[in-house]
Design a protein around this motif. Structure first.
Motif, PDB file in Angstrom:
ATOM      1  N   ASP A 258     -10.706  10.983   7.050  1.00 46.91           N
ATOM      2  CA  ASP A 258      -9.835  10.649   5.874  1.00 46.91           C
ATOM      3  C   ASP A 258      -9.531   9.292   5.788  1.00 46.91           C
ATOM      4  OD1 ASP A 258      -9.160  13.432   5.729  1.00 46.91           O
ATOM      5  OD2 ASP A 258      -7.617  13.636   6.754  1.00 46.91           O
TER       6      ASP A 258
ATOM      7  N   ILE B   4      -3.441   1.323   4.147  1.00 45.58           N
ATOM      8  CA  ILE B   4      -4.137   2.577   4.730  1.00 45.58           C
ATOM      9  C   ILE B   4      -4.504   2.893   6.106  1.00 45.58           C
ATOM     10  CG2 ILE B   4      -6.539   3.041   4.148  1.00 45.58           C
ATOM     11  CD1 ILE B   4      -6.682   1.594   1.685  1.00 45.58           C
TER      12      ILE B   4
ATOM     13  N   GLN C  86      -8.262  11.333  12.432  1.00 45.20           N
ATOM     14  CA  GLN C  86      -7.849  10.765  11.118  1.00 45.20           C
ATOM     15  C   GLN C  86      -9.103  10.241  10.591  1.00 45.20           C
ATOM     16  OE1 GLN C  86      -4.970  10.203   9.457  1.00 45.20           O
ATOM     17  NE2 GLN C  86      -4.007  11.962  10.357  1.00 45.20           N
TER      18      GLN C  86
ATOM     19  N   ASN D  28     -12.495   5.063  -1.192  1.00 45.36           N
ATOM     20  CA  ASN D  28     -11.964   5.459  -2.727  1.00 45.36           C
ATOM     21  C   ASN D  28     -10.724   4.585  -3.020  1.00 45.36           C
ATOM     22  OD1 ASN D  28     -14.084   7.439  -2.836  1.00 45.36           O
ATOM     23  ND2 ASN D  28     -12.792   8.769  -1.575  1.00 45.36           N
ATOM     24  N   SER D  29     -10.371   3.640  -2.422  1.00 45.21           N
ATOM     25  CA  SER D  29      -9.064   2.976  -2.961  1.00 45.21           C
ATOM     26  C   SER D  29      -9.658   1.906  -4.217  1.00 45.21           C
ATOM     27  CB  SER D  29      -8.685   2.086  -1.983  1.00 45.21           C
ATOM     28  OG  SER D  29      -7.436   1.292  -2.273  1.00 45.21           O
TER      29      SER D  29
ATOM     30  N   ALA E 224     -10.334   7.328   2.172  1.00 47.33           N
ATOM     31  CA  ALA E 224      -9.144   6.622   1.708  1.00 47.33           C
ATOM     32  C   ALA E 224      -9.738   5.135   1.345  1.00 47.33           C
ATOM     33  CB  ALA E 224      -7.961   6.705   2.628  1.00 47.33           C
TER      34      ALA E 224
ATOM     35  N   HIS F 173      -2.902   6.298   8.542  1.00 51.96           N
ATOM     36  CA  HIS F 173      -3.637   7.080   9.034  1.00 51.96           C
ATOM     37  C   HIS F 173      -3.346   6.817  10.455  1.00 51.96           C
ATOM     38  CE1 HIS F 173      -5.464   7.233   5.090  1.00 51.96           C
ATOM     39  NE2 HIS F 173      -5.939   8.375   5.221  1.00 51.96           N
TER      40      HIS F 173
END
Length: 175
Positions: free
Chosen positions: A59, A24, A56, A66-67, A63, A28
């Motif tokens: 986002d 992740i 970034q 929400n992973s 990410a 990014h």
């Protein structure tokens, strides 16, 4: 412009968590700068510092939160980290002795009294090899203003060692 983020993660331990975190970060355009991670009682706990492009940041946070595959609770804090530090001495304390309630509180009280800043604290309870009794071990890395002398710290730690009936060793970094 890059932003520095300190991230705390906690969740069930499973193979591949660090790989998933790093994936992740890389996705990014982030740089993994430093971290401390451990598996404790079946849980994965970690703290890391990541530098990311400012654009970034949102986002990346989304990410990571929400992973679903990671199953980690995540906390973010933007860091105002600078590489310039005031003059300080670094020390390491090693403690071992019979396990008893309050050891961490007692030693941390001494460190607070002399305004020491704890960089790392590692503790564990182990069995003594011959007797099987429970021993408490601690390793503490700290830094402190240069006007506090090693002899002053050593005196306070010796008093504590006598009270708790433990062995405490103070080592000055680079000595």
């Amino acid at each position: 412009m890059k932003k520095s983020m300190v991230i705390s993660v906690l969740g069930n331990d499973s193979p591949g968590l660090v790989k998933s975190l790093s994936k992740i970060i890389v996705a990014h355009n982030g740089d993994w700068i430093e971290s401390r991670m451990a598996s404790l009682a079946g849980k994965f706990a970690g703290i890391l510092r990541v530098d990311l492009p400012a654009e970034q940041l949102a986002d990346f946070q989304a990410a990571l939160q929400n992973s679903q595959g990671l199953g980690l609770s995540v906390i973010f804090e933007e860091s105002s980290h600078t590489d310039s530090k005031p003059a300080e001495n670094q020390f390491e304390i090693e403690l071992i002795g019979q396990d008893q309630p309050g050891i961490v509180h007692r030693i941390s009280s001494i460190l607070a009294q002399i305004h020491a800043n704890v960089d790392e604290l590692h503790t564990e309870v182990i069995e003594a090899s011959m007797s099987g009794e429970k021993l408490f071990k601690a390793n503490i890395k700290m830094h402190i203003a240069t006007d506090v002398k090693a002899d002053e710290i050593r005196t306070l730690l010796e008093e504590l060692a006598n009270e708790l009936i433990v062995d405490i060793e103070l080592v000055e970094a680079g000595a």
